[in-house]
Design a protein around this motif. Structure first.
Motif: not given
Lengths: 378, 246
Positions: B34-57
């Protein structure tokens, strides 16, 4: 390949299930066909003519009745003073006033120069020019008639042979002999509707996936960017071709326009043109986040490009800078091609430079858009 | 046990804002993380990058030994991904959605029939086959999204806030489905959530706060001294804020 087919199928189902889309695809071309065929016409008839007759003679009445009989002018009553004339112009009762000074008929009978004055509204410069032209022709004919009568009288009196040199004008119009504006407008409509519908549909269908978030699922899937692009453009290419067929059929059977050229050449040119509009739609989708943005961007591109590509106003009349700009617009070439095929029966031998231009522009736009189209979220 | 997900110093910028400040963690095969955190912590960004939906900087993400950046085709083949927002075609029916994703993943005839039967019984969506997905309730939409994410038989399931906007009963059902998948099929699950009660279903959790991973630990080792997870989480956040002040 299979994936592309499925994407195309899905796109068709979605498009056809959306009532607004159906409206856009089927009703818009129909409405435009009717409007351009019947309503939008550059043929000028029924010019409202008011008479200001200070001569009240047989000669003045004869000239007016000739103008009315020609069909170009409608008798819109009389005026008797400057104020009355101004009111007639302002209220729209009159487009043109013809003024006969006193002694008009006497001068003619005396063999002197008689004067007629034409006063025009002028706010519609096109209409005014045409009204002056028609009236000029009518007066010319009248002049010729007077000359011939005069000569005949002289001949009878003196019994001598008198020759009167006259130049007679015999105009002949080659490719649109009835000068019907529908003949010119309806082939143009193919370009208009294709531009509107394919750019809008393509850009909106891709941004719709962005808006609803489904783009994320497409990105995660094994679909390649190229497959998404092809799958997203084929449905609209097919719809575009159906619209072409629809307008051609409507033009031929409802508006009696003859297609002088080859229908396959027409379809081939339409395909080249679609390469451009689909590419533009794709490009717009890469710079828009929502469907509204896509729609606005499309309109911002479409409106000026219709204005300056020769749909209604000749490109050759435009300032030179605008003419250069119009070289970048696929519509400019497409209008030349479809009118050439429809009205003149032209083929590849004549239209190849325009077709080449469409091909080059289209592939450039499409490749640019495809490069910008990345299967990633920003 | 092998590490099926390995994330190493992941960094992401949105304009001038650094959304992820070097996140590192790994997930073992067969676990529920479980990746836990308040809104805006970066959870969605992390999983999007893992899923290959978003570029990794910067940084790397590995899925089953494949680099997400370099070997995206292989890594994508391993995962099922369920985005946060309902992202199926609302104007297509339940069945058309399933078929569409089956087509995208090249699930062929016989296999597909079985797969669909299994997913229908699993999600209890059979009787809504002909209903447009947009007309399903929130809970059913999530179930359909899960079914679509499972169509390619993924080894790793990545779920971004799967129960947001779902009623308690459907939440319960959805978690039962996830636990069943994990137990019976051995599917590894990476789930982001901001519901603390859901955290307690995870084997291990990572606490994400303002782009930084504060702590990764087994749930039992965190839940000591009779404290509830929420209290621990809040105290960790306070610690972080105090450190910044110093």
């Amino acid at each position: 390949m299979r994936r592309i087919i499925e994407l195309v199928r899905k796109e068709f189902i979605q498009t056809l299930r959306d009532k607004r889309m159906i409206g856009l695809i089927f009703v818009a071309p129909l409405l435009q066909l009717i409007m351009l065929g019947y309503a939008v016409t550059t043929d000028v008839k029924h010019i409202a003519l008011c008479v200001w007759d200070n001569d009240r003679s047989r000669e003045s009445r004869e000239l007016v009745s000739k103008a009315v009989v020609s069909g170009y002018f409608d008798d819109s009553g009389t005026v008797g003073s400057d104020e009355e004339m101004e009111r007639a112009f302002k209220s729209g009762r009159s487009d043109l006033v013809i003024y006969f000074p006193p002694e008009y008929s006497k001068r003619i009978k005396r063999g002197e120069k008689a004067k007629v004055e034409l006063i025009a509204d002028g706010s519609d410069s096109n209409l005014t020019n045409i009204a002056f032209g028609y009236m000029g022709q009518i007066i010319n004919l009248e002049n010729n008639k007077l000359q011939i009568e005069n000569v005949a009288r002289l001949k009878a009196a003196k019994g001598a042979e008198i020759k009167v040199p006259l130049i007679e004008l015999k105009p002949r119009v080659l490719y649109n002999p009835e000068m019907k504006s529908a003949n010119y407008m309806i082939p143009g409509e193919i370009g208009l509707i294709l531009t509107l519908i394919t750019i809008l549909l393509t850009s909106m269908s891709i941004t719709k996936e962005k808006e609803s978030g489904t783009i994320e699922q497409l990105i995660v899937s094994p679909l390649r960017s190229s497959e998404v692009i092809i799958g997203k453009t084929i449905p609209f290419a097919v719809i575009g071709m159906l619209i072409v067929l629809f307008i051609i059929t409507g033009g031929i059977f409802v508006f009696n326009i003859t297609l002088k050229g080859n229908i396959f050449t027409l379809f081939f040119a339409s395909f080249l043109f679609l390469l451009n509009t689909l590419g533009i739609g794709l490009f717009i989708s890469t710079i828009s986040k929502t469907q509204q943005q896509a729609m606005l961007s499309s309109i911002i591109f479409i409106l000026p490009s219709i204005m300056i590509s020769g749909f209604a106003f000749p490109v050759s009349n435009m300032p030179i800078e605008i003419q250069w700009l119009s070289y970048l617009l696929p519509l400019r070439y497409f209008f030349i091609i479809i009118r050439g095929i429809f009205l003149k029966g032209a083929g590849f031998a004549i239209l190849w430079p325009e077709m080449l231009a469409l091909f080059l522009l289209g592939t450039t736009v499409f490749i640019l858009a495809a490069l910008r189209f990345r299967k990633k979220l920003s | 046990m092998s590490q099926i997900i390995e994330i190493n110093s992941l960094i992401k910028y949105f304009g001038p804002v650094q959304a992820l400040k070097g996140v590192t963690f790994s997930v073992e095969e067969g676990e529920i993380f479980g990746l836990v955190g308040p809104d805006g912590a970066g959870k969605t960004t992390t999983v999007r990058m893992l899923a290959g939906v978003m570029d990794i900087d910067s940084g790397t993400a590995m899925l089953g030994g494949f680099d997400v950046k370099q070997q995206s085709e292989q890594s994508k083949a391993l995962i099922g991904y369920m985005p946060q927002r309902f992202s199926l075609y609302g104007d297509l029916t339940v069945e058309e959605n399933l078929d569409f994703f089956a087509d995208l993943y090249d699930v062929r005839a016989q296999e597909r029939v079985e797969m669909k039967r299994e997913l229908y019984s699993f999600s209890r969506l059979e009787k809504f086959r002909k209903r447009p997905a947009g007309k399903l309730s929130g809970g059913m939409q999530k179930k359909l999204a899960l079914a679509c994410a499972l169509i390619n038989v993924p080894k790793v399931l990545i779920l971004d806030e799967p129960t947001i906007g779902v009623d308690p009963l459907s939440r319960q059902e959805l978690w039962e489905m996830l636990l069943k998948l994990n137990k019976e099929k051995g599917v590894t699950i990476l789930v982001t959530t901001s519901y603390m009660d859901e955290v307690e279903r995870c084997g291990r959790v990572g606490l994400l706060f303002e782009g930084t991973l504060l702590k990764v630990a087994k749930l039992e080792s965190i839940l000591t001294g009779g404290k509830r997870f929420e209290e621990i989480f809040i105290s960790e956040m306070e610690k972080q804020k105090n450190m910044k002040r110093l």
